[in-house]
Design an enzyme around this catalytic site. Structure first.
Site, mmCIF file in Angstrom:
data_model
loop_
_atom_site.group_PDB
_atom_site.id
_atom_site.type_symbol
_atom_site.label_atom_id
_atom_site.label_comp_id
_atom_site.label_asym_id
_atom_site.label_seq_id
_atom_site.Cartn_x
_atom_site.Cartn_y
_atom_site.Cartn_z
ATOM 1 N N CYS A 11 19.442 45.626 29.851
ATOM 2 C CA CYS A 11 20.589 46.388 29.328
ATOM 3 C C CYS A 11 21.716 46.513 30.355
ATOM 4 C CB CYS A 11 20.129 47.769 28.880
ATOM 5 S SG CYS A 11 19.082 47.709 27.417
ATOM 6 N N GLU B 72 15.225 43.948 36.813
ATOM 7 C CA GLU B 72 16.342 44.758 36.318
ATOM 8 C C GLU B 72 16.481 45.993 37.185
ATOM 9 O OE1 GLU B 72 16.341 46.131 32.212
ATOM 10 O OE2 GLU B 72 18.440 46.670 32.494
ATOM 11 N N ASN C 288 21.884 39.655 26.532
ATOM 12 C CA ASN C 288 20.516 40.121 26.781
ATOM 13 C C ASN C 288 19.762 40.193 25.463
ATOM 14 O OD1 ASN C 288 18.193 41.453 27.778
ATOM 15 N ND2 ASN C 288 19.122 43.429 27.346
ATOM 16 N N GLU C 289 19.608 41.387 24.977
ATOM 17 C CA GLU C 289 18.765 41.622 23.805
ATOM 18 C C GLU C 289 19.710 41.942 22.647
ATOM 19 O OE1 GLU C 289 16.575 45.412 23.931
ATOM 20 O OE2 GLU C 289 14.867 44.137 24.344
HETATM 21 O O1 AHR Z 1 13.158 46.524 30.373
HETATM 22 C C1 AHR Z 1 13.826 47.644 29.942
HETATM 23 C C2 AHR Z 1 14.806 47.327 28.835
HETATM 24 O O2 AHR Z 1 14.143 46.923 27.689
HETATM 25 C C3 AHR Z 1 15.755 46.210 29.095
HETATM 26 O O3 AHR Z 1 16.840 46.609 29.812
HETATM 27 C C4 AHR Z 1 16.169 45.774 27.726
HETATM 28 O O4 AHR Z 1 16.461 44.414 27.664
HETATM 29 C C5 AHR Z 1 15.008 46.170 26.864
HETATM 30 O O5 AHR Z 1 15.405 46.952 25.820
#
Ligand code: AHR
Length: 655
Positions: free
Chosen positions: A239, A44, A373-374
């Site tokens: 993110c 990332e 993603n999350e």
């Molecule tokens: O790895 C850092 C962040 O942690 C990532 O962007 C996100 O997916 C998670 O909250």
């Protein structure tokens, strides 16, 4: 009294030492195949991992597109920023005009990312798009690498002149070879003579990039990835896939094609630097989807792109209006379908052609795609469903990854797993940045997972020590211990990637991280070595390993031991991993049950990670403080005996 206590504690230690932990590995029945994707990496662009990190570009704001047009630059003399440049999506450029004075110069100076790191004797390729705007025959610029701290007359590390002789925009390039190593050099461009020169897309790369690509990657950092032997490569985030808002989500289509015309994107993490007057964290997209796919191929990992599901970062946007309404998702779904075409389509398709024009007519053979993603809440399955339907219809061969939200358990997690099953996700991405206690208690996490449901992708995890958010040894040891549970459950866990991957020592906002770097050096953390030990000793099949008939998960009565075993069909060896999380020596005796009668083990080795200091870490100053140590061990018959130091992780390999 004191003496008695000492004797008692000595006897206690000896009795603990004397106690032998008898482990049994059943070798006559192979367990689940270990997926080639089992251990991998998650990239990332956080902590300046891309621009200023893995991406080899050394010039910050090379296209003058930051909102503060000259951020990263110092302009001197007579100059003007103009907006009718040759690259539609990056229209800004700078006109350098004669200062018309013998001792006053016109030019630009770039500060790089925390300075520009250059090494003595290495070659750097400077390039610039330029033209002569005022009808003169030819102009000249001088390009220099300087050491801003040096009091030498010229501070020069390297210098070259370039003649600009065209009135049309043309790319000029020249090579610079610094005479000294300097982590914080600067790049200067001087206008020479009495004319104007327009400059755009000013770039400086080491010539010696990973695999020698021109728009390449920093070699030491890419090499560190390669050395992990990753089986899966998840990119581009996190993110940043979602964006601070939808406009700033990662848009893969903007990240392909000629680099000069890839538009700038604001980085989702740019607001997390409280000490900066004005954010300077942007994505040039120079490291874009083509480069990610290529890197996957070159490091031998399956590519796993993550795309936006139409939800802006939910941590930053709790209002539904920040997201795309489900009924308006079509362009996002089309982005997903086009991405599959970009990666795998023939050269006769629109996006396959783009890939071919960039230099890769062969498909990238992408097999996995993560959507969102999350994400969490009811809105996520609602958004995900139309993607699943459309992709299944056109590309049933692609395995889809859904999310279990940001937590390792709890309400959202319990809601999302059944939803992912309902939607038929092939894998579910779990995230856990948790403390020591959590990691110590999760050795058996996957032992009772549903064997018929989606597979697990432990997509982001790291042990965050309570009050110790750095890469201390103990955290890495607990990650190693926890990972025995991934391996034992290889039938249900198909992928696992530590996170985050990279951090610049001067530009981080999240720690711990797997690999730290400054402008010249890189540090492989102990967690890196844990990942590497698993990646290079993953074997081909899980084997049943027990102690007193039970899995070794650090449970009560197991003396702080965690263990797993695999068979490696490629070289006919058995691999046993044992973490001793206790504060004392442990003796183990491993029986390889089920070996043919009359056969015996012939050779063995042990790789050991250990440290007397639980807070110790590898640093730029001491990058090799804690590294795995390998030694051969004597084996005979059908068992192996060994002593494990306190707080250690050992990988045994026997044939
Ligand atoms: O790895 C850092 C962040 O942690 C990532 O962007 C996100 O997916 C998670 O909250």
């Amino acid at each position: 009294m004191k003496r008695n206590l000492m004797i008692i504690s000595l006897l206690f230690c000896l009795s603990l030492h004397a106690q032998v932990n008898r482990l049994t590995v059943q070798v006559d029945k192979l367990g689940a195949p270990i997926q080639s994707t089992m251990y991998g990496i998650f990239f990332e662009d956080i902590n300046f991992a891309a621009d200023g990190g893995l991406y080899g570009e050394l010039v910050k704001n090379r296209s003058f597109e930051f909102p503060q047009t000259l951020q990263g630059w110092k302009a001197f003399g007579q100059w003007e920023v103009r907006t009718d440049g040759p690259f539609e999506r990056n229209p800004h450029y700078v006109r350098l005009k004669s200062a018309a004075h013998p001792h006053r110069h016109t030019g630009l100076e770039n500060e790089g990312f925390f300075g520009i790191g250059v090494k003595a004797g290495e070659t750097y390729r400077f390039s610039v798009w330029a033209r002569i705007p005022d009808g003169k025959e030819a102009g000249k610029i001088r390009v220099e690498l300087i050491n801003p701290k040096s009091m030498d007359e010229r501070q020069g590390l390297a210098s070259q002149e370039i003649t600009i002789d065209k009135q049309q925009w043309t790319k000029y390039q020249v090579e610079l070879t610094p005479t000294a190593t300097e982590p914080k050099a600067r790049l200067r461009i001087f206008l020479l003579g009495d004319m104007s020169v327009d400059v755009e897309h000013v770039s400086l790369f080491p010539v010696d990039t990973w695999q020698g690509h021109e728009n390449g990657l920093r070699k030491d950092l890419a090499q560190a990835l390669y050395d992990l032997h990753p089986g899966i490569f998840r990119f581009p985030g996190g993110c940043i896939v979602e964006g601070t808002d939808l406009d700033t989500r990662y848009n893969w289509k903007n990240s392909v094609g000629p680099v000069e015309n890839r538009p700038l994107n604001q980085n989702r993490w740019q607001y997390t630097f409280d000490y900066k007057f004005f954010p300077d964290y942007y994505q040039s997209y120079g490291l874009g989807f083509y480069e990610y796919f290529l890197l996957s191929e070159e490091i031998g990992a399956e590519p796993l792109p993550v795309i936006s599901v139409g939800l802006a970062c939910q941590f930053q946007n709790d209002d539904e209006s920040a997201h795309v309404p489900v009924a308006e998702l079509d362009p996002y779904i089309q982005d997903a379908l086009d991405l599959i075409e970009f990666a795998n389509g023939g050269t006769d398709t629109k996006w396959g052609r783009v890939r071919a024009d960039m230099g890769h007519p062969e498909p990238f053979h992408m097999k996995f795609l993560a959507i969102g993603n999350e994400q969490w809440g009811e809105t996520y399955p609602q958004h995900l469903e139309p993607f699943v339907k459309a992709i299944r219809k056109q590309h049933p061969e692609i395995k889809l990854v859904g999310s279990a939200g940001p937590n390792s358990e709890g309400e959202q997690f319990d809601y999302l797993w059944p939803e992912m099953k309902r939607l038929g996700a092939d894998l579910v991405d779990e995230h856990f940045y948790r403390n020591e206690k959590w990691f110590l208690s999760q050795g058996a996490r996957y032992d009772n997972y549903d064997r018929k449901g989606p597979k697990v992708f432990a997509g982001e995890y790291a042990c965050h020590g309570t009050g110790k958010k750095w890469n201390h040894y103990y955290a890495s040891l607990l990650e190693a211990a926890f990972m025995t549970g991934l391996e034992r459950n290889a039938d249900v866990v198909h992928m696992a990637t530590y996170a985050p991957l990279f951090a610049h020592v001067e530009g981080w906002q999240w720690r711990p991280d797997l690999i730290w770097f400054d402008n010249l050096e890189c540090v492989r953390t102990v967690s890196y070595y844990v990942q590497q030990l698993y990646g290079t000793h993953k074997g081909t099949n899980a084997l049943k390993l027990t102690m007193n008939g039970k899995n070794v998960t650090g449970a009560e009565g197991q003396n702080g031991l965690f263990a797993s075993a695999v068979y490696d069909a490629q070289n006919g060896s058995y691999i046993v991993k044992v973490a001793n999380t206790s504060d004392h020596y442990q003796s183990i005796d491993v029986q390889f049950a089920g070996m043919k009668k009359g056969t015996s083990l012939t050779s063995g080795s042990r790789i050991l990670l250990t440290s007397p200091d639980m807070d110790a870490e590898n640093t730029i100053e001491q990058p090799a403080l804690i590294v795995p140590q390998e030694q051969t061990i004597r084996v005979s018959g059908q068992s192996l005996s060994a002593d494990l130091p306190p707080y250690s992780f050992a990988v045994f390999q026997v044939k």
